[in-house]
Write a protein that holds these residues in place. Structure first.
Motif, PDB file in Angstrom:
ATOM      1  N   HIS A   1      64.638  16.373 127.016  1.00 37.58           N
ATOM      2  CA  HIS A   1      64.999  14.747 127.395  1.00 37.58           C
ATOM      3  C   HIS A   1      65.827  14.805 128.862  1.00 37.58           C
ATOM      4  N   SER A   2      67.001  15.089 128.934  1.00 36.06           N
ATOM      5  CA  SER A   2      67.451  15.015 130.134  1.00 36.06           C
ATOM      6  C   SER A   2      67.241  15.933 131.153  1.00 36.06           C
ATOM      7  N   GLU A   3      66.640  16.717 130.746  1.00 41.96           N
ATOM      8  CA  GLU A   3      66.166  17.584 131.841  1.00 41.96           C
ATOM      9  C   GLU A   3      65.132  17.153 132.739  1.00 41.96           C
ATOM     10  N   TRP A   4      64.329  16.052 132.431  1.00 35.19           N
ATOM     11  CA  TRP A   4      63.688  15.490 133.229  1.00 35.19           C
ATOM     12  C   TRP A   4      64.067  14.679 134.222  1.00 35.19           C
ATOM     13  N   GLU A   5      65.213  14.021 133.747  1.00 39.15           N
ATOM     14  CA  GLU A   5      65.942  12.699 134.354  1.00 39.15           C
ATOM     15  C   GLU A   5      66.021  12.845 135.986  1.00 39.15           C
ATOM     16  N   ALA A   6      65.541  11.787 136.639  1.00 37.12           N
ATOM     17  CA  ALA A   6      66.030  11.818 137.970  1.00 37.12           C
ATOM     18  C   ALA A   6      65.439  12.884 138.860  1.00 37.12           C
ATOM     19  N   LYS A   7      64.299  13.441 138.390  1.00 32.99           N
ATOM     20  CA  LYS A   7      63.499  14.572 139.300  1.00 32.99           C
ATOM     21  C   LYS A   7      62.029  14.219 139.313  1.00 32.99           C
ATOM     22  N   PRO A   8      61.618  14.795 140.487  1.00 32.11           N
ATOM     23  CA  PRO A   8      59.932  14.520 140.672  1.00 32.11           C
ATOM     24  C   PRO A   8      59.119  15.426 139.868  1.00 32.11           C
ATOM     25  N   VAL A   9      58.013  14.851 139.543  1.00 28.78           N
ATOM     26  CA  VAL A   9      57.205  15.454 138.860  1.00 28.78           C
ATOM     27  C   VAL A   9      55.577  15.392 139.589  1.00 28.78           C
ATOM     28  N   GLY A  10      54.975  16.484 139.929  1.00 27.90           N
ATOM     29  CA  GLY A  10      53.497  16.554 140.622  1.00 27.90           C
ATOM     30  C   GLY A  10      52.578  17.012 139.570  1.00 27.90           C
ATOM     31  N   PHE A  11      51.328  16.662 139.738  1.00 26.74           N
ATOM     32  CA  PHE A  11      50.342  17.008 138.705  1.00 26.74           C
ATOM     33  C   PHE A  11      49.225  17.989 139.522  1.00 26.74           C
ATOM     34  N   VAL A  12      48.874  19.012 138.810  1.00 23.43           N
ATOM     35  CA  VAL A  12      47.647  19.638 139.121  1.00 23.43           C
ATOM     36  C   VAL A  12      46.684  19.619 137.942  1.00 23.43           C
ATOM     37  N   SER A  13      45.573  18.920 138.108  1.00 23.08           N
ATOM     38  CA  SER A  13      44.550  18.739 136.862  1.00 23.08           C
ATOM     39  C   SER A  13      43.217  19.407 137.057  1.00 23.08           C
ATOM     40  N   TYR A  14      42.552  19.373 135.876  1.00 23.99           N
ATOM     41  CA  TYR A  14      41.208  19.900 136.186  1.00 23.99           C
ATOM     42  C   TYR A  14      40.533  19.524 134.587  1.00 23.99           C
ATOM     43  N   GLY A  15      39.260  19.455 134.958  1.00 30.07           N
ATOM     44  CA  GLY A  15      38.069  18.833 133.931  1.00 30.07           C
ATOM     45  C   GLY A  15      36.925  18.730 134.176  1.00 30.07           C
TER      46      GLY A  15
END
Length: 205
Positions: A112-126
């Motif tokens: 929960h709080s571990e994610w707050e106010a931090k950026p997230v990027g994505f590497v996807s494949y399919g």
């Protein structure tokens, strides 16, 4: 790939908000025969080239997280420690049935709080979509968790056909440029939000 392999001192410079940005790279597939480790290894070689960040890998398949919310589990204590010490995240995700894996959603929801106010990027494949539908669904999830997703992504279309004899991913300049753009944005947001959290603790909930 070193799973749950944190830096020797993950809290170094945390109080001052200086030093390399700590990025947790989350391998979001646990399916048998998955291709995620090859994608993750490729991306980690790109993070290793940069002096402005350090990385730790969390492979969902290597954890023993519960599927019942509220159940005690040592694995949660470990992953909460790693995610809590991180300044930013990159999620490596396949696309299953036009979305992301259920095990990845379980992993996200257990924190929960571990994610707050931090950026997230994505590497996807399919397949033909390159996993981009999974990425767009994940943006809404992380918005609810008070995380900030960066615009640029890395996506691989049919990556199974882009490997050498050892199974390592072979890519061109386009993929490298995409990784650089993602990491540049992640570092900018990560440093800005790290400074902001140190100055004024986030209280969005």
């Amino acid at each position: 790939m070193n799973n749950l392999n944190a830096n020797p001192n993950p809290n170094a410079d945390a109080a001052s908000g200086t030093g390399p940005l700590r990025v947790a790279v989350i391998i979001g597939s646990s399916r048998d025969g998955r291709f995620a480790p090859a994608i993750g290894d490729w991306f980690l070689t790109r993070t290793a080239r940069r002096e402005d960040l350090s990385s730790v890998t969390v492979d969902i398949a290597a954890t023993e997280l519960p599927h019942v919310f509220g159940a005690p589990a040592p694995a949660i204590t470990k992953t909460r420690e790693i995610l809590g010490a991180a300044d930013a995240f990159v999620v490596v995700t396949p696309e299953y049935n036009h979305s992301y894996p259920g095990t990845l959603k379980n992993f996200i929801d257990l924190h929960h709080s571990e994610w707050e106010a931090k950026p997230v990027g994505f590497v996807s494949y399919g397949g033909i979509s390159g996993g981009l539908r999974a990425t767009e669904h994940l943006r809404a999830v992380f918005a609810e968790l008070h995380a900030a997703t960066v615009r640029d992504t890395v996506s691989f279309h049919n990556p199974w056909a882009q490997c050498d004899d050892t199974g390592a991913l072979i890519t061109g300049v386009e993929a490298d440029a995409a990784a650089t753009a993602l990491l540049d944005q992640l570092v900018w947001w990560g440093e800005a939000l790290r400074t902001a959290r140190a100055t004024r603790p986030y209280g969005g909930r």
